[in-house]
Scaffold this motif. Structure first.
Motif, PDB file in Angstrom:
ATOM      1  N   LEU A  95       0.829  -1.201   0.000  1.00  0.00           N
ATOM      2  CA  LEU A  95       0.000   0.000   0.000  1.00  0.00           C
ATOM      3  C   LEU A  95       0.865   1.253   0.000  1.00  0.00           C
ATOM      4  CD1 LEU A  95      -2.835   1.228   0.119  1.00  0.00           C
ATOM      5  CD2 LEU A  95      -2.730   1.057   2.612  1.00  0.00           C
ATOM      6  N   ARG A  96       1.940   1.235   0.752  1.00  0.00           N
ATOM      7  CA  ARG A  96       2.832   2.396   0.811  1.00  0.00           C
ATOM      8  C   ARG A  96       3.494   2.668  -0.539  1.00  0.00           C
ATOM      9  NH1 ARG A  96       5.461   1.190   5.142  1.00  0.00           N
ATOM     10  NH2 ARG A  96       4.539   2.726   6.570  1.00  0.00           N
ATOM     11  N   ARG A  97       3.894   1.615  -1.221  1.00  0.00           N
ATOM     12  CA  ARG A  97       4.520   1.807  -2.533  1.00  0.00           C
ATOM     13  C   ARG A  97       3.531   2.383  -3.546  1.00  0.00           C
ATOM     14  NH1 ARG A  97       6.786  -3.303  -1.382  1.00  0.00           N
ATOM     15  NH2 ARG A  97       5.207  -4.303  -2.712  1.00  0.00           N
ATOM     16  N   ARG A  98       2.319   1.891  -3.504  1.00  0.00           N
ATOM     17  CA  ARG A  98       1.317   2.351  -4.471  1.00  0.00           C
ATOM     18  C   ARG A  98       0.821   3.762  -4.168  1.00  0.00           C
ATOM     19  NH1 ARG A  98      -2.969  -2.515  -5.892  1.00  0.00           N
ATOM     20  NH2 ARG A  98      -1.506  -4.259  -5.955  1.00  0.00           N
ATOM     21  N   HIS A  99       0.744   4.086  -2.888  1.00  0.00           N
ATOM     22  CA  HIS A  99       0.126   5.352  -2.494  1.00  0.00           C
ATOM     23  C   HIS A  99       0.977   6.044  -1.427  1.00  0.00           C
ATOM     24  CE1 HIS A  99      -3.464   4.145  -4.722  1.00  0.00           C
ATOM     25  NE2 HIS A  99      -3.338   2.959  -4.156  1.00  0.00           N
ATOM     26  N   PRO A 100       2.096   6.640  -1.832  1.00  0.00           N
ATOM     27  CA  PRO A 100       3.037   7.217  -0.859  1.00  0.00           C
ATOM     28  C   PRO A 100       2.511   8.448  -0.129  1.00  0.00           C
ATOM     29  CG  PRO A 100       3.702   7.724  -3.111  1.00  0.00           C
ATOM     30  CD  PRO A 100       2.592   6.724  -3.212  1.00  0.00           C
ATOM     31  N   ARG A 101       1.401   9.012  -0.574  1.00  0.00           N
ATOM     32  CA  ARG A 101       0.880  10.215   0.080  1.00  0.00           C
ATOM     33  C   ARG A 101       0.078   9.899   1.340  1.00  0.00           C
ATOM     34  NH1 ARG A 101      -2.135  14.012  -4.072  1.00  0.00           N
ATOM     35  NH2 ARG A 101      -2.106  15.327  -2.198  1.00  0.00           N
ATOM     36  N   ILE A 102      -0.124   8.628   1.621  1.00  0.00           N
ATOM     37  CA  ILE A 102      -0.849   8.238   2.838  1.00  0.00           C
ATOM     38  C   ILE A 102       0.109   8.211   4.020  1.00  0.00           C
ATOM     39  CG2 ILE A 102      -2.223   6.428   3.941  1.00  0.00           C
ATOM     40  CD1 ILE A 102      -2.981   5.452   1.166  1.00  0.00           C
ATOM     41  N   ASP A 103      -0.331   8.729   5.151  1.00  0.00           N
ATOM     42  CA  ASP A 103       0.421   8.609   6.409  1.00  0.00           C
ATOM     43  C   ASP A 103       0.067   7.244   7.001  1.00  0.00           C
ATOM     44  OD1 ASP A 103       1.731   8.887   8.789  1.00  0.00           O
ATOM     45  OD2 ASP A 103       0.381  10.413   9.609  1.00  0.00           O
ATOM     46  N   LEU A 104       0.758   6.232   6.545  1.00  0.00           N
ATOM     47  CA  LEU A 104       0.388   4.853   6.856  1.00  0.00           C
ATOM     48  C   LEU A 104       1.009   4.390   8.163  1.00  0.00           C
ATOM     49  CD1 LEU A 104      -1.195   2.459   5.671  1.00  0.00           C
ATOM     50  CD2 LEU A 104       0.926   1.714   4.586  1.00  0.00           C
ATOM     51  N   ASP A 105       0.173   3.867   9.032  1.00  0.00           N
ATOM     52  CA  ASP A 105       0.630   3.313  10.313  1.00  0.00           C
ATOM     53  C   ASP A 105       0.341   1.812  10.301  1.00  0.00           C
ATOM     54  OD1 ASP A 105       1.215   2.582  12.894  1.00  0.00           O
ATOM     55  OD2 ASP A 105       0.254   4.326  13.806  1.00  0.00           O
ATOM     56  N   PRO A 106       1.353   0.983  10.122  1.00  0.00           N
ATOM     57  CA  PRO A 106       1.124  -0.457   9.995  1.00  0.00           C
ATOM     58  C   PRO A 106       0.970  -1.190  11.317  1.00  0.00           C
ATOM     59  CG  PRO A 106       3.448   0.000   9.777  1.00  0.00           C
ATOM     60  CD  PRO A 106       2.764   1.345   9.926  1.00  0.00           C
ATOM     61  N   ASP A 107       1.104  -0.465  12.430  1.00  0.00           N
ATOM     62  CA  ASP A 107       1.187  -1.140  13.723  1.00  0.00           C
ATOM     63  C   ASP A 107      -0.080  -1.092  14.561  1.00  0.00           C
ATOM     64  OD1 ASP A 107       3.902  -1.763  13.257  1.00  0.00           O
ATOM     65  OD2 ASP A 107       4.489   0.245  13.902  1.00  0.00           O
ATOM     66  N   VAL A 108      -1.144  -0.453  14.041  1.00  0.00           N
ATOM     67  CA  VAL A 108      -2.328  -0.253  14.875  1.00  0.00           C
ATOM     68  C   VAL A 108      -3.522  -1.044  14.349  1.00  0.00           C
ATOM     69  CG1 VAL A 108      -1.563   2.039  15.581  1.00  0.00           C
ATOM     70  CG2 VAL A 108      -3.027   1.802  13.569  1.00  0.00           C
ATOM     71  N   LEU A 109      -4.537  -1.182  15.190  1.00  0.00           N
ATOM     72  CA  LEU A 109      -5.725  -1.936  14.818  1.00  0.00           C
ATOM     73  C   LEU A 109      -6.662  -1.128  13.930  1.00  0.00           C
ATOM     74  CD1 LEU A 109      -6.630  -3.753  18.149  1.00  0.00           C
ATOM     75  CD2 LEU A 109      -5.532  -4.717  16.126  1.00  0.00           C
ATOM     76  N   PHE A 110      -6.829   0.135  14.231  1.00  0.00           N
ATOM     77  CA  PHE A 110      -7.636   0.979  13.366  1.00  0.00           C
ATOM     78  C   PHE A 110      -7.284   2.434  13.595  1.00  0.00           C
ATOM     79  CE2 PHE A 110     -10.270   0.302  17.157  1.00  0.00           C
ATOM     80  CZ  PHE A 110     -10.719   1.588  17.475  1.00  0.00           C
TER      81      PHE A 110
END
Length: 336
Positions: free
Chosen positions: A133-148
């Protein structure tokens, strides 16, 4: 939202949908005393292929999305995630009202991202596909460590059971803890799982023969009004501080200190909803040194003051003190 209003939740099913996740909104919102109406649709009104060995029929086409107060996009198997947003799906998403709440479960975050709904927002998805997801959409502030994550009108969640957590969070946000806990009891699921809880815990079960911290957690809940320290907890468990802290984190996914704060916050929320105690009195009962400390922790957890929380969720009913739910609470600060 008043008790008389019924919110329409529309669940969008796509090819490759996971049957379990597709059923979560209906199960959770359907147990909320008639506060929600849940409908399911597909992009063309036709049955959708599941990731299992059966096809799922739906009653509605995409036009129902225009009537939704909340839209939930159910997750699909990774092999079905589109590289680009299909025109038919884009047209369906365009029907959603600008003020509608939009929720993704697990891999459905890819759909919201492809539609541009997550640009510049904090979001999450299943930890196994976060790099994609990060590679496809780098403009997202992605947090991979949380439930929601709850960011304005957009909510994104991790895999499977995190869909339950985010739906319960919505019930709690809309109607308070009393109803959310009733829903959790009816569905026999934990009522409190913090959105910031780690998705993946390396050792969720103690090693064979190792002592568990469960008894100490139960003891701590009975003594929340006391100034509990790591030494107190480790002493009760008859472990060294270092061993206890490591084992506690392995089992719960949180440090003992963070877990205590979250348990105190949720007990305080319960008392704000169900009692006439002052903020200072509640602080004393849940183990915060002062009312100021309670205000700070409550604001950090959910972004509101005790007075504002009480005005929103005050109920006349009372119920027994909340029990621990796997050591995890629902305490997410929203954004926007």
């Amino acid at each position: 939202m008043s008790d008389e209003q019924v919110e329409r939740v529309v669940v969008l099913a796509l090819d490759g949908v996971y049957p379990f996740e597709l059923g979560i909104p209906s199960r959770i919102f359907g147990a909320a005393d008639g506060r929600y109406e849940v409908l399911t649709c597909s992009v063309d009104g036709r049955p959708v292929r599941s990731n299992a060995d059966f096809t799922i029929g739906v009653e509605h086409g995409p036009e129902i999305l225009a009537t939704a107060d909340t839209v939930v996009v159910a997750s699909m198997a990774p092999a079905y995630i589109p590289a680009e947003l299909p025109a038919e799906l884009a047209d369906a998403l365009a029907l959603i009202r600008p003020d509608a709440r939009i929720v993704s479960i697990c891999t459905a975050a890819f759909v919201l991202a492809a539609a541009g709904l997550l640009d510049g927002r904090r979001a999450t998805t299943h930890w196994q596909v976060t790099e994609s997801l990060r590679r496809r959409h780098p403009r997202i502030d992605l947090d991979p460590d949380v439930l929601f994550v709850h960011d304005g009108r957009i909510l994104t969640s991790a895999g499977a059971a995190a869909g339950v957590d985010v739906c319960l969070h919505i019930v709690r946000t809309d109607h308070g803890g009393e109803l959310a806990n009733a829903v959790a009891r009816r569905c026999v699921v934990p009522p409190f799982r913090d959105g910031g809880q780690a998705q993946y815990i390396e050792q969720p079960v103690p090693e064979s023969g190792a002592a568990s911290t469960a008894a100490t957690r139960a003891w701590a809940l009975e003594h929340l009004d006391e100034p509990l320290t790591l030494t107190d907890l480790a002493g009760h468990a008859r472990m060294s501080r270092r061993t206890f802290a490591r084992r506690f984190n392995d089992e719960v996914g949180l440090s003992p200190g963070r877990w205590l704060i979250q348990q105190r916050v949720v007990r305080a929320r319960h008392l704000l909803e169900s009692s006439d105690l002052s903020v200072d009195q509640i602080a004393g009962r849940v183990g915060f040194a002062t009312g100021t400390s309670l205000r700070q922790h409550l604001h950090a957890a959910i972004g509101v003051s005790p007075q504002a929380y009480r005005r929103t969720f005050r109920t006349s009913a009372t119920r027994p003190p909340l029990a621990e739910s796997d050591g995890i609470l629902t305490s997410v600060k929203t954004h926007g």
